[in-house]
Design a protein around this motif. Sequence first.
Motif, mmCIF file in Angstrom:
data_model
loop_
_atom_site.group_PDB
_atom_site.id
_atom_site.type_symbol
_atom_site.label_atom_id
_atom_site.label_comp_id
_atom_site.label_asym_id
_atom_site.label_seq_id
_atom_site.Cartn_x
_atom_site.Cartn_y
_atom_site.Cartn_z
ATOM 1 N N ASP A 162 0.814 -1.219 0.000
ATOM 2 C CA ASP A 162 0.000 0.000 0.000
ATOM 3 C C ASP A 162 0.847 1.269 0.000
ATOM 4 O O ASP A 162 0.562 2.220 -0.729
ATOM 5 C CB ASP A 162 -0.927 0.009 1.224
ATOM 6 N N GLU A 163 1.901 1.300 0.825
ATOM 7 C CA GLU A 163 2.664 2.529 0.962
ATOM 8 C C GLU A 163 3.396 2.900 -0.327
ATOM 9 O O GLU A 163 3.639 4.079 -0.612
ATOM 10 C CB GLU A 163 3.683 2.418 2.107
ATOM 11 N N TYR A 164 3.760 1.915 -1.145
ATOM 12 C CA TYR A 164 4.449 2.182 -2.398
ATOM 13 C C TYR A 164 3.458 2.497 -3.514
ATOM 14 O O TYR A 164 3.749 3.240 -4.442
ATOM 15 C CB TYR A 164 5.302 0.981 -2.785
ATOM 16 N N TYR A 165 2.253 1.971 -3.397
ATOM 17 C CA TYR A 165 1.284 2.024 -4.483
ATOM 18 C C TYR A 165 0.401 3.271 -4.425
ATOM 19 O O TYR A 165 -0.153 3.703 -5.425
ATOM 20 C CB TYR A 165 0.398 0.771 -4.413
ATOM 21 N N LYS A 166 0.288 3.870 -3.246
ATOM 22 C CA LYS A 166 -0.730 4.892 -3.011
ATOM 23 C C LYS A 166 -0.688 6.043 -3.999
ATOM 24 O O LYS A 166 -1.698 6.468 -4.549
ATOM 25 C CB LYS A 166 -0.609 5.417 -1.583
ATOM 26 N N GLU A 167 0.506 6.579 -4.280
ATOM 27 C CA GLU A 167 0.591 7.757 -5.126
ATOM 28 C C GLU A 167 0.319 7.462 -6.594
ATOM 29 O O GLU A 167 0.070 8.365 -7.388
ATOM 30 C CB GLU A 167 1.965 8.392 -4.996
ATOM 31 N N LYS A 168 0.359 6.175 -6.966
ATOM 32 C CA LYS A 168 0.101 5.805 -8.359
ATOM 33 C C LYS A 168 -1.129 4.906 -8.471
ATOM 34 O O LYS A 168 -1.278 4.154 -9.420
ATOM 35 C CB LYS A 168 1.313 5.073 -8.939
#
Length: 563
Positions: free
Chosen positions: A498-504
Amino acid sequence: MMSGGIGGGTSVDVAAAGADVEQRSGDDNVHLQGLKYVIFPDEKKAQVWDFLMILVIIFYAFYIPFHAGISAGYLTFTNHGFFAVVVSMNAVFFFDTFIAFFRAYRDENGVLIFSLRTIAKRYIRSGWFFVNLLASFPTTSILYAKYYRNGEQVTGDTLFIFELFKLLRLVRINVRIKKLLNTSETISKMYERVNLGISLTAKFVFLIVLVSHWIGCIWGFVAFYEVGHTWNKEALLSTPNWIGNWYVPDSPGLNPIGYANYMDRYWLCLFWAIQTITSIGYGNIAPLTASEFAVANCLMLCAGIFWAYVIGSLVDVVAVSSKLQNEYVTRMDEANQLVKNFKDSTLPESVTGSTTGVKASKRVRRFLTNQKDHSTKNWMDEGNSLTLSEEFPTLNLLSPELRKECALHLMHSYLETVPYLSSKYLSANDRAVIALQCRTLEFAAGEHFSSHPELGRGILIFKQGFGFSSRNLTTRSSRWTRALKGHALDVNEVLIEDEYYKEKQLVYHFINFTKVLFVPRSAIMNMLEKNPVAWKESARWRYFCAALVLESLKDTGTLMEVV
């Protein structure tokens, strides 16, 4: 366990049943020599025979009153094809009388009884053997022969009393139907799949037709009796009776006088029956003699009671079938009250964030209507996110094993579209666990979705409707997903943390009323932790592909698809 030849493919616990027969007979040397002649309830031929008997009994339920009260045998004796049908039906009755000696049955405890001696004793002691034997007496054939020998109608012959025994089988038609529902997989499937409202309506339509037919035929028989058991024109017009009183010579319309005009006579009698049952009572058909008044009084009382029963029952049917419509009206009234309390009827897109260009009041009403018209769940349930058990409450009543099996029947095809959740990597139990955690979500036109407020991200599988996806609400990169019913979206990227995916993060936009199946990421990751093979052979490679896609967006903002 014995199967195959004995029951035409039906498995029978011979040891247990044999012990049961031995215990009931009181004989320590029970012989099963006649077992090959026994017809077991689950046999296909037994089910076909029961279905045929139901049709024959229904035929006689209409034929015998018509024969006695309307045609006086004219149709049977002058139409050779119809006579052959009646004789064939009688032959079926005759064979059924003796087939019953070989029909295994279950006692009150559910134990299968197939001792021919026990079956015969029960059949004879019940009295139904003698009733069935009298019912299969070849009355029609004898009367047919007498008709062509004497050249006159013989309906008044005392032999006709044997035909009335056939009507006694109506008492047991319900037993035949229940037996078919319990033993025939085909019949039971048809019954279970038919809507309750439709089946109840069909039942009462049949009852109305049958009772109207009987009352009409009885009313016709009254006139037939009054004139001395004949439909001759001279007798009908010279003897006091309701038909002669109604008939106006040389008038257009129905002519109920004479043997050959049996259908005109039937429509006249049926007309009186229906107007009596429905309490319309035009008064153009009236009794004339004391006997006719007595019978008419009895028939009107019975018709009134029957009509009250039908009306009450149909009200229940309508209540069942219109429940959803009533709930829809209630919910729409509540929605209208909501809309009336809007402080502003329209708001700019900068305030609402909606890009549909449609007023909110219209969207609310359209959403409720689309839910009613297209949703398979109980749309009146609270909330718009239902688990499988909430969508199909029957699952909560089943045993754990059966609940999981039903969940697979409902969700198997959807889970197969997700490679690492397919039957190739997961066991049936694992896939059932996943299925029971899925949610059904519904969206109105113009809505968008990125993650569930409680369950977070997940896979979307379109059940109905279409839309497109974008990386966020501002980027122009998008991907249409129209006509992808049953197709899983975000199968790869759901595996990214989630933390890596959130902005994209992908955002889904729905063009019309849309229903999707939501597979929570938490359920997916828990299952992959327990199944290293699924992760190693499928999921990790998809994780790598998704990471490449997201990495390609890091600097350029362009979308690189990896399939």
